[in-house]
Scaffold this active site. Structure first.
Site, PDB file in Angstrom:
ATOM      1  CB  SER A 215      -5.494   0.499  -2.827  1.00  0.00           C
ATOM      2  OG  SER A 215      -4.599   1.570  -3.066  1.00  0.00           O
ATOM      3  CG  ASN A 216      -9.337  -0.300  -7.562  1.00  0.00           C
ATOM      4  OD1 ASN A 216      -8.579  -1.270  -7.479  1.00  0.00           O
ATOM      5  ND2 ASN A 216     -10.561  -0.404  -8.035  1.00  0.00           N
ATOM      6  CD  GLU A 217      -8.439   4.286  -3.436  1.00  0.00           C
ATOM      7  OE1 GLU A 217      -9.634   4.407  -3.125  1.00  0.00           O
ATOM      8  OE2 GLU A 217      -7.820   3.199  -3.354  1.00  0.00           O
TER       9      GLU A 217
ATOM     10  CD  GLU B  66      -2.393 -10.226  -6.184  1.00  0.00           C
ATOM     11  OE1 GLU B  66      -3.103 -10.465  -5.195  1.00  0.00           O
ATOM     12  OE2 GLU B  66      -1.306  -9.634  -6.116  1.00  0.00           O
TER      13      GLU B  66
ATOM     14  CD  GLN C 267       0.127 -12.640  -2.838  1.00  0.00           C
ATOM     15  OE1 GLN C 267      -1.094 -12.698  -2.773  1.00  0.00           O
ATOM     16  NE2 GLN C 267       0.743 -11.818  -3.669  1.00  0.00           N
ATOM     17  N   GLY C 268       2.766 -14.571   0.798  1.00  0.00           N
ATOM     18  CA  GLY C 268       3.233 -13.794   1.930  1.00  0.00           C
ATOM     19  C   GLY C 268       3.758 -12.444   1.492  1.00  0.00           C
TER      20      GLY C 268
END
Length: 396
Positions: free
Chosen positions: A382-384, A244, A126-127
């Site tokens: 990110s979870n934030e 994902e 994955q890029g």
């Protein structure tokens, strides 16, 4: 909503359980249950076994060579594989890029790439992330300039998981810098053997070579490797990221690791009635409650999907809760093992350091996993950021 499995689904589970028992190599299962290093051969061997059965793309529809299972069947398959000690399928090919190629790729791209993904013979990377573009993925700077019958790609990707094994990489690239960031991105498929592609290892704190930097220096990519329309890549990226983030939740692996935690805690005397053991036992119980709650959330989504009802897009919620649970069980595993969790010398471990003569056969390498799993609340968005997305979805 009925979250109980039907007799037909229970029969399907039994069929999958027996097949996995018959085909999963014992040496691979032993490594998974004991958290030992999995080699490329281990991962690809299992992928090819699944591919021979037509199950490496277990979520694929029949028209693309998959089994055509419904959401419940896919969940049961994943659960039985995880509990048996099968390696987690490397998702970049069958789970991430394949659905994009199916939905937006040309017939020629489908014919060229899907068979190699299903068979497990072609390794995809994955890029997406770049040194300055992680959660703010729309700010990617890797450029792709159209030059006749090809694109000329220049730039850098980072945190490319297992990129040292990659045959192909799917990339987000900047094809128009004059418009707003999301509108100038394209989705390219790049052969990693192309001249100008350089993969450099990033060695992690535990000494593992899991992630990489990938550099593109005047890499020529044929125009036919563009997926969908030029400058529409952000749409395809979001489609892929939904797969994902749901995959990151991985409730089935959490259930397997919970049982491992109980085995280690029992061996270390932490599940008895003593005061210290009681406090640790409470933490294990709280973790189990959260895993059951995550599983119920997954089953609710599956139930809505099976019934054809539109459910709230919960990919972000699943990613948040699943990643936090992974960090919690990795921490509790390390705490349960105490000093036996600390060594990082893989060669010594694989040579039998953690054998019965030191009483640590059940422990290694737990601190390594604890440190590694600090990433789970960051990658995949990110979870934030995910909390902001969930709040906007719910509150408007």
């Amino acid at each position: 909503m009925d979250l109980n499995f039907t007799p037909e689904e229970q029969a399907f589970r039994a069929e999958i359980r027996q097949w996995v028992a018959d085909h999963l190599p014992p040496d691979i299962s032993h490594k998974v249950h004991n958290a030992l290093r999995l080699t490329k051969d281990d991962l690809q061997r299992w992928a090819r076994i699944l591919g021979q059965q037509g199950w490496h793309g277990w979520a694929w529809p029949r028209q693309f060579g998959g089994p055509g299972w419904n959401a419940i069947q896919r969940h049961l398959f994943e659960e039985e594989c995880a509990l048996a000690g099968a390696p987690r399928v490397v998702p970049f090919g069958p789970v991430m890029v394949a659905p994009v190629i199916m939905a937006f790729g040309t017939l020629e791209q489908q014919r060229r790439h899907l068979p190699g993904i299903m068979s497990g013979d072609v390794w995809w990377s994955q890029g997406y992330s770049e040194p300055g573009s992680g959660s703010d993925l729309a700010s990617v700077k890797t450029r792709a300039e159209r030059r006749g019958d090809h694109y000329l790609v220049n730039g850098q990707k980072t945190w490319t998981t297992l990129g040292q094994y990659g045959d192909w990489i799917f990339c987000l690239v900047r094809t128009d810098a004059s418009v707003k960031p999301q509108a100038g991105i394209s989705f390219l498929l790049i052969d990693m053997k192309s001249p100008g592609v350089t993969v450099r290892p990033i060695i992690m704190l535990d000494g593992e070579h899991e992630v990489n930097e990938v550099f593109f220096d005047n890499v020529e990519v044929p125009l036919e490797n563009l997926v969908g329309e030029e400058n529409k890549g952000w749409t395809y990226a979001k489609y892929l990221l939904a797969h994902e983030r749901t995959n990151i939740a991985d409730v089935n692996r959490a259930k397997r690791e919970l049982e491992r935690l109980k085995r280690i805690a029992k061996a270390e005397g932490l599940l008895d009635g003593a005061a210290d053991g009681g406090r640790f036992r409470d933490q294990v119980a709280l973790l189990e409650v959260d895993i059951v709650a995550l599983e119920m959330m997954v089953l609710r989504v599956l139930s809505a999907e099976t019934s054809g009802k539109q459910s709230l897009d919960v990919a972000g919620l699943l990613k948040i809760r699943g990643s936090e649970i992974q960090q919690r069980y990795s921490e509790l595993l390390m705490l349960a093992a105490g000093p036996f969790s600390t060594p990082f010398i893989q060669d010594a471990m694989e040579a039998g350091w953690q054998g019965d003569h030191v009483g640590a056969a059940h422990c290694a390498p737990l601190a390594s996993h604890y440190l590694n799993y600090r990433k789970t609340t960051i990658y995949g968005g990110s979870n934030e950021v995910q909390r902001n997305i969930v709040a906007q979805t719910v509150l408007g």
